[in-house]
Design a protein around this motif. Structure first.
Motif, PDB file in Angstrom:
ATOM      1  N   TRP A   1       0.820  -1.201   0.000  1.00 47.76           N
ATOM      2  CA  TRP A   1       0.000   0.000   0.000  1.00 47.76           C
ATOM      3  C   TRP A   1       0.863   1.264   0.000  1.00 47.76           C
ATOM      4  O   TRP A   1       0.349   2.364  -0.187  1.00 47.76           O
ATOM      5  CB  TRP A   1      -0.943   0.000   1.215  1.00 47.76           C
ATOM      6  CG  TRP A   1      -1.867  -1.164   1.184  1.00 47.76           C
ATOM      7  CD1 TRP A   1      -1.554  -2.452   0.839  1.00 47.76           C
ATOM      8  CD2 TRP A   1      -3.265  -1.167   1.449  1.00 47.76           C
ATOM      9  NE1 TRP A   1      -2.673  -3.246   0.893  1.00 47.76           N
ATOM     10  CE2 TRP A   1      -3.731  -2.484   1.269  1.00 47.76           C
ATOM     11  CE3 TRP A   1      -4.172  -0.185   1.843  1.00 47.76           C
ATOM     12  CZ2 TRP A   1      -5.056  -2.843   1.452  1.00 47.76           C
ATOM     13  CZ3 TRP A   1      -5.480  -0.539   2.033  1.00 47.76           C
ATOM     14  CH2 TRP A   1      -5.921  -1.853   1.832  1.00 47.76           C
TER      15      TRP A   1
ATOM     16  N   LEU B   1      -5.023  -3.063  -5.577  1.00 41.84           N
ATOM     17  CA  LEU B   1      -4.324  -3.610  -4.405  1.00 41.84           C
ATOM     18  C   LEU B   1      -5.025  -4.872  -3.901  1.00 41.84           C
ATOM     19  O   LEU B   1      -4.387  -5.861  -3.537  1.00 41.84           O
ATOM     20  CB  LEU B   1      -4.267  -2.566  -3.275  1.00 41.84           C
ATOM     21  CG  LEU B   1      -3.282  -1.411  -3.464  1.00 41.84           C
ATOM     22  CD1 LEU B   1      -3.513  -0.309  -2.424  1.00 41.84           C
ATOM     23  CD2 LEU B   1      -1.835  -1.935  -3.360  1.00 41.84           C
TER      24      LEU B   1
ATOM     25  N   ARG C   1      -7.429   3.088  -6.745  1.00 40.09           N
ATOM     26  CA  ARG C   1      -6.265   2.730  -5.933  1.00 40.09           C
ATOM     27  C   ARG C   1      -6.503   1.406  -5.216  1.00 40.09           C
ATOM     28  O   ARG C   1      -5.649   0.518  -5.220  1.00 40.09           O
ATOM     29  CB  ARG C   1      -5.980   3.825  -4.905  1.00 40.09           C
ATOM     30  CG  ARG C   1      -4.882   3.418  -3.925  1.00 40.09           C
ATOM     31  CD  ARG C   1      -4.426   4.560  -3.032  1.00 40.09           C
ATOM     32  NE  ARG C   1      -3.396   4.060  -2.122  1.00 40.09           N
ATOM     33  CZ  ARG C   1      -3.652   3.624  -0.885  1.00 40.09           C
ATOM     34  NH1 ARG C   1      -4.875   3.628  -0.413  1.00 40.09           N
ATOM     35  NH2 ARG C   1      -2.668   3.166  -0.127  1.00 40.09           N
TER      36      ARG C   1
ATOM     37  N   VAL D   1      -8.185  -7.400  11.510  1.00 41.72           N
ATOM     38  CA  VAL D   1      -8.475  -5.985  11.787  1.00 41.72           C
ATOM     39  C   VAL D   1      -7.941  -5.080  10.673  1.00 41.72           C
ATOM     40  O   VAL D   1      -8.549  -4.051  10.362  1.00 41.72           O
ATOM     41  CB  VAL D   1      -7.926  -5.576  13.172  1.00 41.72           C
ATOM     42  CG1 VAL D   1      -8.001  -4.066  13.376  1.00 41.72           C
ATOM     43  CG2 VAL D   1      -8.703  -6.289  14.275  1.00 41.72           C
ATOM     44  N   GLN D   2      -6.811  -5.453  10.050  1.00 45.50           N
ATOM     45  CA  GLN D   2      -6.335  -4.666   8.908  1.00 45.50           C
ATOM     46  C   GLN D   2      -7.456  -4.436   7.901  1.00 45.50           C
ATOM     47  O   GLN D   2      -7.618  -3.346   7.354  1.00 45.50           O
ATOM     48  CB  GLN D   2      -5.205  -5.407   8.175  1.00 45.50           C
ATOM     49  CG  GLN D   2      -3.903  -5.450   8.898  1.00 45.50           C
ATOM     50  CD  GLN D   2      -2.764  -6.003   8.028  1.00 45.50           C
ATOM     51  OE1 GLN D   2      -1.629  -5.590   8.190  1.00 45.50           O
ATOM     52  NE2 GLN D   2      -3.046  -6.916   7.115  1.00 45.50           N
TER      53      GLN D   2
ATOM     54  N   ALA E   1      -4.981  -9.440  14.262  1.00 45.90           N
ATOM     55  CA  ALA E   1      -4.528  -8.202  13.619  1.00 45.90           C
ATOM     56  C   ALA E   1      -4.675  -8.284  12.103  1.00 45.90           C
ATOM     57  O   ALA E   1      -5.009  -7.287  11.443  1.00 45.90           O
ATOM     58  CB  ALA E   1      -3.084  -7.905  14.010  1.00 45.90           C
ATOM     59  N   GLU E   2      -4.433  -9.466  11.534  1.00 46.91           N
ATOM     60  CA  GLU E   2      -4.652  -9.643  10.084  1.00 46.91           C
ATOM     61  C   GLU E   2      -6.101  -9.303   9.721  1.00 46.91           C
ATOM     62  O   GLU E   2      -6.371  -8.650   8.710  1.00 46.91           O
ATOM     63  CB  GLU E   2      -4.374 -11.094   9.674  1.00 46.91           C
ATOM     64  CG  GLU E   2      -2.910 -11.492   9.675  1.00 46.91           C
ATOM     65  CD  GLU E   2      -2.175 -11.019   8.416  1.00 46.91           C
ATOM     66  OE1 GLU E   2      -2.833 -10.643   7.435  1.00 46.91           O
ATOM     67  OE2 GLU E   2      -0.925 -11.012   8.455  1.00 46.91           O
TER      68      GLU E   2
ATOM     69  N   GLU F   1       2.510   2.729   2.511  1.00 42.50           N
ATOM     70  CA  GLU F   1       2.219   3.585   3.662  1.00 42.50           C
ATOM     71  C   GLU F   1       3.041   3.124   4.867  1.00 42.50           C
ATOM     72  O   GLU F   1       3.465   1.972   4.939  1.00 42.50           O
ATOM     73  CB  GLU F   1       0.735   3.514   4.031  1.00 42.50           C
ATOM     74  CG  GLU F   1      -0.213   4.061   2.980  1.00 42.50           C
ATOM     75  CD  GLU F   1      -1.690   3.878   3.322  1.00 42.50           C
ATOM     76  OE1 GLU F   1      -2.513   4.565   2.724  1.00 42.50           O
ATOM     77  OE2 GLU F   1      -2.022   3.016   4.169  1.00 42.50           O
TER      78      GLU F   1
ATOM     79  N   GLN G   1      -4.250   0.851  13.170  1.00 40.17           N
ATOM     80  CA  GLN G   1      -5.233   0.243  14.070  1.00 40.17           C
ATOM     81  C   GLN G   1      -4.912  -1.235  14.301  1.00 40.17           C
ATOM     82  O   GLN G   1      -4.971  -1.739  15.427  1.00 40.17           O
ATOM     83  CB  GLN G   1      -6.645   0.381  13.507  1.00 40.17           C
ATOM     84  CG  GLN G   1      -7.300   1.726  13.686  1.00 40.17           C
ATOM     85  CD  GLN G   1      -6.671   2.828  12.881  1.00 40.17           C
ATOM     86  OE1 GLN G   1      -6.167   3.804  13.452  1.00 40.17           O
ATOM     87  NE2 GLN G   1      -6.643   2.677  11.559  1.00 40.17           N
ATOM     88  N   ALA G   2      -4.607  -1.942  13.231  1.00 42.59           N
ATOM     89  CA  ALA G   2      -4.279  -3.367  13.353  1.00 42.59           C
ATOM     90  C   ALA G   2      -3.015  -3.567  14.184  1.00 42.59           C
ATOM     91  O   ALA G   2      -2.900  -4.541  14.943  1.00 42.59           O
ATOM     92  CB  ALA G   2      -4.110  -3.984  11.958  1.00 42.59           C
TER      93      ALA G   2
ATOM     94  N   SER H   1     -10.271  -2.038   8.940  1.00 43.06           N
ATOM     95  CA  SER H   1      -9.898  -0.651   8.641  1.00 43.06           C
ATOM     96  C   SER H   1     -10.100  -0.344   7.161  1.00 43.06           C
ATOM     97  O   SER H   1     -10.580   0.742   6.802  1.00 43.06           O
ATOM     98  CB  SER H   1      -8.433  -0.393   9.009  1.00 43.06           C
ATOM     99  OG  SER H   1      -8.250  -0.367  10.409  1.00 43.06           O
TER     100      SER H   1
ATOM    101  N   THR I   1       4.136  -9.390   9.545  1.00 47.62           N
ATOM    102  CA  THR I   1       4.273  -8.041   9.010  1.00 47.62           C
ATOM    103  C   THR I   1       2.893  -7.423   8.930  1.00 47.62           C
ATOM    104  O   THR I   1       1.976  -8.027   8.371  1.00 47.62           O
ATOM    105  CB  THR I   1       4.894  -8.054   7.596  1.00 47.62           C
ATOM    106  OG1 THR I   1       6.132  -8.754   7.648  1.00 47.62           O
ATOM    107  CG2 THR I   1       5.148  -6.646   7.090  1.00 47.62           C
ATOM    108  N   LEU I   2       2.737  -6.237   9.499  1.00 46.61           N
ATOM    109  CA  LEU I   2       1.424  -5.593   9.525  1.00 46.61           C
ATOM    110  C   LEU I   2       1.512  -4.164   9.020  1.00 46.61           C
ATOM    111  O   LEU I   2       2.410  -3.412   9.403  1.00 46.61           O
ATOM    112  CB  LEU I   2       0.864  -5.587  10.948  1.00 46.61           C
ATOM    113  CG  LEU I   2       0.491  -6.948  11.535  1.00 46.61           C
ATOM    114  CD1 LEU I   2       0.279  -6.833  13.038  1.00 46.61           C
ATOM    115  CD2 LEU I   2      -0.764  -7.523  10.863  1.00 46.61           C
ATOM    116  N   ARG I   3       0.554  -3.798   8.180  1.00 46.59           N
ATOM    117  CA  ARG I   3       0.286  -2.408   7.837  1.00 46.59           C
ATOM    118  C   ARG I   3      -0.910  -1.976   8.690  1.00 46.59           C
ATOM    119  O   ARG I   3      -1.487  -2.785   9.383  1.00 46.59           O
ATOM    120  CB  ARG I   3      -0.056  -2.276   6.346  1.00 46.59           C
ATOM    121  CG  ARG I   3      -1.282  -3.087   5.962  1.00 46.59           C
ATOM    122  CD  ARG I   3      -1.774  -2.868   4.549  1.00 46.59           C
ATOM    123  NE  ARG I   3      -2.844  -3.817   4.264  1.00 46.59           N
ATOM    124  CZ  ARG I   3      -4.100  -3.655   4.640  1.00 46.59           C
ATOM    125  NH1 ARG I   3      -4.455  -2.578   5.306  1.00 46.59           N
ATOM    126  NH2 ARG I   3      -5.026  -4.568   4.363  1.00 46.59           N
ATOM    127  N   ASP I   4      -1.293  -0.735   8.609  1.00 47.08           N
ATOM    128  CA  ASP I   4      -2.506  -0.202   9.265  1.00 47.08           C
ATOM    129  C   ASP I   4      -2.275  -0.017  10.758  1.00 47.08           C
ATOM    130  O   ASP I   4      -2.150  -0.977  11.524  1.00 47.08           O
ATOM    131  CB  ASP I   4      -3.733  -1.096   9.034  1.00 47.08           C
ATOM    132  CG  ASP I   4      -4.983  -0.508   9.697  1.00 47.08           C
ATOM    133  OD1 ASP I   4      -5.310   0.638   9.380  1.00 47.08           O
ATOM    134  OD2 ASP I   4      -5.586  -1.167  10.555  1.00 47.08           O
TER     135      ASP I   4
END
Lengths: 197, 197
Positions: free
Chosen positions: A49, B135, B131, B93-94, B90-91, A51, A66-67, B97, A61-64
């Motif tokens: 993404w 993705l 966008r 929750v990503q 967490a996966e 970001e 909140q997560a 979001s 590995t986590l993006r976001d």
């Protein structure tokens, strides 16, 4: 745990703030955002993404942001910060959605425009802010913290870009309950600031 | 459990879909959205944000479709749909979001404009969709479900407004992996459709 980080990013600060409040050690890896490091390998491979923040913990590995808050809370079993019973967990998650949508597309994007020259629609960010901030202020009129009767990751997720709203030209004077809540967060043991706060 | 509901709302459908897939009984209370019922008492008292869905379960009242999915999953301890270990939670929750921000402000709002005449910025919804959909398609090239190796509430949260994107003038032809994922969801035991799907 490695946090790909930018000092001036409110999303990165969410993670740094919660880690500081909950006493979770993080290794910070500064990212050269102006140089576009997040848009090139290896970072773009970690997060397609483009970001930050990105959290790396072994093979996770986590993006976001909140997560990442959820991950840190669950990994350390910080049940005060994120309960796992249905009702209190859902109360917290409501505010994670608010952070992801209304706060990001309101005050956070207003700040991106004013402070970093990102070409977004300023009127739209102001319209969204003018909707969410009164709702937040009214919500906080009856309680000290966003989700439960004590601080949770909901407060960590919503706080940064609300407190930074003046950097996007949004005054917080009309919102006394929000300003009191900001003050309460800043008095929490372990609180750390970021530039602009 | 009482769901304040609208047949044509993708956010309400997220909840109905997950409840159907997980076998959770819900009492549906239709809301007269055109008549503004969600902007007046008693609904505006249940949810000051003036939005649906709203879930009522005894003394628990929740806004935000993502939070309601979390509530239903935790209440029924549906750990396949929402694990409570750090990494898989967490996966998931990503993608909650993503549903709250990129999907809502992209394809969901494009549909609000085209189908219901809501005065939003169409170009902005198309830009955001252009966008997020690539993705999503790239992500699904390597896996069958969004978050884990089986369906979770992440799929329920993202599916509705992606599958409804054509109602906002957004074609899904360029995204074969998304279309295959839509097909997989539609083949799940207990799957229910909504108008437009």
């Amino acid at each position: 745990m490695k946090l790909y980080d930018l000092e001036l990013s409110g999303n990165c600060y969410k993670v740094r703030l919660f880690a500081a409040l909950a006493g979770i050690p993080l290794e910070r890896v500064p990212v050269d955002l102006l140089g576009g490091e997040h848009k090139r390998p290896p970072l773009i491979t970690l997060n397609p993404w483009g970001e930050i923040p990105i959290l790396e913990d072994g093979d996770v590995t986590l993006r976001d942001s909140q997560a990442i808050l959820v991950y840190l809370a669950r990994k350390t079993n910080a049940l005060d910060w994120l309960p796992i019973e249905a009702a209190p967990m859902a109360e917290v998650v409501q505010w994670l959605s608010t952070a992801a949508d209304e706060i990001r597309n309101g005050p956070a994007n207003a700040r991106l425009i004013d402070k970093f020259g990102v070409p977004l629609d300023k009127a739209d960010t102001l319209r969204r802010s003018a909707r969410i901030l009164p709702l937040l202020d009214a919500h906080l009129a009856e309680r000290r913290w966003l989700a439960l009767d004590h601080p949770t990751i909901a407060d960590c997720a919503v706080f940064p870009y609300v407190a930074l709203a003046p950097e996007g030209g949004i005054r917080l004077d009309p919102y006394p309950k929000i300003r009191q809540w900001i003050g309460r967060i800043q008095e929490l043991p372990g609180y750390i600031p970021m530039p602009g706060l």
